[in-house]
Design a protein around this motif. Structure first.
Motif, short mmCIF file in Angstrom:
data_model
loop_
_atom_site.label_atom_id
_atom_site.label_comp_id
_atom_site.label_asym_id
_atom_site.label_seq_id
_atom_site.Cartn_x
_atom_site.Cartn_y
_atom_site.Cartn_z
N SER A 261 -4.86 6.46 -1.74
CA SER A 261 -4.03 5.29 -1.42
C SER A 261 -4.49 4.13 -2.29
CB SER A 261 -4.11 4.92 0.06
OG SER A 261 -5.37 4.37 0.36
N LYS B 195 0.84 -1.20 0.00
CA LYS B 195 0.00 0.00 0.00
C LYS B 195 0.88 1.24 0.00
CE LYS B 195 -4.13 -1.88 0.59
NZ LYS B 195 -5.21 -1.74 -0.34
N THR C 283 0.62 5.81 -0.60
CA THR C 283 -0.24 6.99 -0.68
C THR C 283 0.39 7.99 -1.64
OG1 THR C 283 0.85 8.12 1.17
CG2 THR C 283 -1.06 6.74 1.70
N THR D 233 -2.64 0.05 -3.93
CA THR D 233 -1.44 -0.76 -4.07
C THR D 233 -0.50 -0.11 -5.09
OG1 THR D 233 -2.34 -2.10 -5.86
CG2 THR D 233 -2.72 -2.90 -3.59
#
Length: 135
Positions: free
Chosen positions: A106, A40, A42, A108
């Motif tokens: 956000s 993950k 951002t 992947t």
């Protein structure tokens, strides 16, 4: 259980955004560990101003932060279109701030790269590892 549509497999018609290209930073070398495409991350997206800000606007008249945001922040219709589009492409909206024209998202690594038409790689400068984009 029913099968859901996977937006990540649909092709995207992407258009390069003028000024978004970045040259390679000097001194980078590939990191010893690749980025996990499922990790993950951002990002912050900056929207265009509702109206252009002239030098007179910036320097001539004293405006409060609220006035600057109302006059030159992001247009709510632009922010709505962007957030709706990002959500439909599998990204999560973390924050929308119209006065500063910023939307934090956000997703992947794989999804963010697909949505923005970029690739991310791990690179090192000295002993520090950084994510570096191309495209």
């Amino acid at each position: 259980m029913g099968k859901t549509s996977d937006a990540s497999s649909d092709p995207l018609a992407l258009v390069p955004l003028a000024g978004s290209e970045r040259p390679d930073a000097p001194g980078l070398r590939p990191a010893s560990v690749a980025l996990n495409p499922r990790a993950k991350i951002t990002a912050t997206v900056v929207l265009r101003r509702r109206s252009e800000m002239s030098t007179e606007d910036a320097l001539g008249t004293h405006l409060t932060s609220e006035q600057v945001g109302a006059l030159f922040g992001a247009d709510p219709a632009d922010a709505s279109l962007v957030t709706t589009t990002f959500r439909s492409l599998g990204l999560k909206i973390l924050e929308t701030d119209l006065p500063s024209r910023r939307i934090r998202i956000s997703g992947t690594v794989e999804t963010v790269c697909r949505v923005f038409g970029t690739s991310l790689s791990a690179s090192q400068v000295g002993s520090n590892t950084h994510r570096v984009r191309s495209g």
